[in-house]
Design an enzyme around this catalytic site. Sequence first.
Site, PDB file in Angstrom:
ATOM      1  N   GLU A 226      26.836 -17.746 -16.568  1.00 32.57           N
ATOM      2  CA  GLU A 226      27.416 -18.698 -17.389  1.00 32.57           C
ATOM      3  C   GLU A 226      28.294 -18.119 -18.469  1.00 32.57           C
ATOM      4  O   GLU A 226      27.730 -17.572 -19.358  1.00 32.57           O
ATOM      5  CB  GLU A 226      26.531 -19.720 -17.875  1.00 32.57           C
ATOM      6  CG  GLU A 226      25.460 -20.669 -16.754  1.00 32.57           C
ATOM      7  CD  GLU A 226      26.301 -21.741 -16.461  1.00 32.57           C
ATOM      8  OE1 GLU A 226      27.534 -22.079 -16.926  1.00 32.57           O
ATOM      9  OE2 GLU A 226      25.754 -22.562 -15.620  1.00 32.57           O
ATOM     10  N   CYS A 260      30.609 -22.486 -26.473  1.00 31.05           N
ATOM     11  CA  CYS A 260      31.437 -21.663 -25.293  1.00 31.05           C
ATOM     12  C   CYS A 260      32.310 -22.803 -24.522  1.00 31.05           C
ATOM     13  O   CYS A 260      33.155 -22.272 -23.977  1.00 31.05           O
ATOM     14  CB  CYS A 260      30.321 -21.353 -23.855  1.00 31.05           C
ATOM     15  SG  CYS A 260      29.368 -22.753 -23.702  1.00 31.05           S
TER      16      CYS A 260
END
Length: 469
Positions: A226, A260
């Site tokens: 990720e 993010c």
Amino acid sequence: PEGDGGNGSVDGDATSRNPFEGLVSHLRASWLSGKTRPMEYRMAQLKALGHFLDDKKQQILEATASDLGKAPFEAELSEILLCKNELHETLNNLSCWMKDEQVDRTLAMQLDSAFIRKDPYGVVLIIAPWNYPIHLFLVPLVGAIAAGNCVIVKPSEVSKKTERLVAEALPDYLDKDCFAVVTGGVQETTRLLENKFDYIFFTGSPPVGRVVMTAAAKHLTPVTLELGGKNPCYVSDTCDVTNVARRVAWGRFFNAGQTCIAPDYLLCTIEMQEKLLPALRKAIDDFYGPNPRESPDFGRIVSDKQFQRLRALLGSGRVAIGGQTDEAERYIAPTVLVDVQPLDPIMQEEIFGPILPIMIITNMDEAIDFINSRERPLAVYAFSSDDKVVNQVLERTSSGGFCGNDTLMHVTLPSLPFGGIGNSGLGTHHGKFSFDTFSHHRGCLKRGMGWECLNAPRYPPYSQQKFGV
Ligand code: NAD
């Protein structure tokens, strides 16, 4: 097992016995004993994770406030509520997800049983970053436990207070034979990664993602990565400017921009920029008041290193809103930059802070070409009151996830897979996607012992006639 590296202490000598070897073999023995397989066991551990969140709520809010100046509301939403949603979804559906999946059979196998078994991988390593220091280890941990694995969690050493809280408190809630927390930074994680794991789930930056994948390759260990990147946000000429400004400012400045999937930069025409600037100024003022430094709802930069990096990025383009900094507090005001060029430093790396550059384009096609000329991002955002425009951006770009007419909100749905593509990552998680990520899908066929005559055609001596041709 805690004594075997559980405190992250390392002797640093690469030739000596690996400091985590004992811990990993202890967990492997527990996994092989079959202890983590029953549904009741998994549910009990998941419920214990819920108790950890309830009992330690105050300490979590304090630790994240200390590490990131996180507003209590933001911490409660992102570090506690979203984790509880994930737990709720998993506890409600686990019995269904765990069931063998029956599949189609050929005519000759009508008396047999063919199914997909969701098998745990074994010993899993979860490595987490600092920006949502509870959420980003706990949500994958829910999936790994649900799927029946033993797990080592490695929180980030950068969010120090939260790391300490997790290392001291979490083991009291989980079965110590099956779950452990390892602390430390690059050196400790490097040694940890020398061990053979059955699955590695990494959340962090693309360069470290490469390091983790290389270490995993030595053992042929599957990985989920990720990662991050620059998330473009296209704003078309036809939209409600006030709403766009509020939704973009919230997504960019939540957690002081250290998210993010935050919109990293805006793409719009010069005419739209002229309308957006006053609307963004008003949104920032409505959210954080005339001096955001005094707002209890605006966070701080996690470390001096990150602060210096971000302050240098303020040199790109021209400051239109904000721009103030305070090194002692690691404060950077919510900032909007204009006159930004594609080759400016701020357009070369993920910003990961409260700075929003605006890139001017002349139309949607140019925005799409710009997005497609760069690495594939974790999220693409598109704002327009014309659904066709939103659909065009969706269809003609590629990214981990997509959200039309808002920012960040797609991450809140456990029914959607969350993950990157290309430079922004590999694999997905959340809800059932987490359970599937941490399960090996084992193709199984169980046949009866009788009806041998049906098998005769496949045995030597071979003959076409046996098949009736
Ligand atoms: P990072 O890659 O520096 O660190 C992540 C983890 O890896 C930490 O636990 C750290 O101790 C460890 N680590 C660092 N260097 C290492 C090395 N050389 N070898 C082994 N382990 C190492 O990332 P960060 O600064 O903590 O987090 C910021 C990044 O994470 C951003 O790029 C952001 O976009 C990304 N991120 C992605 C997601 C997502 O879900 N895709 C979520 C949050 C953050």
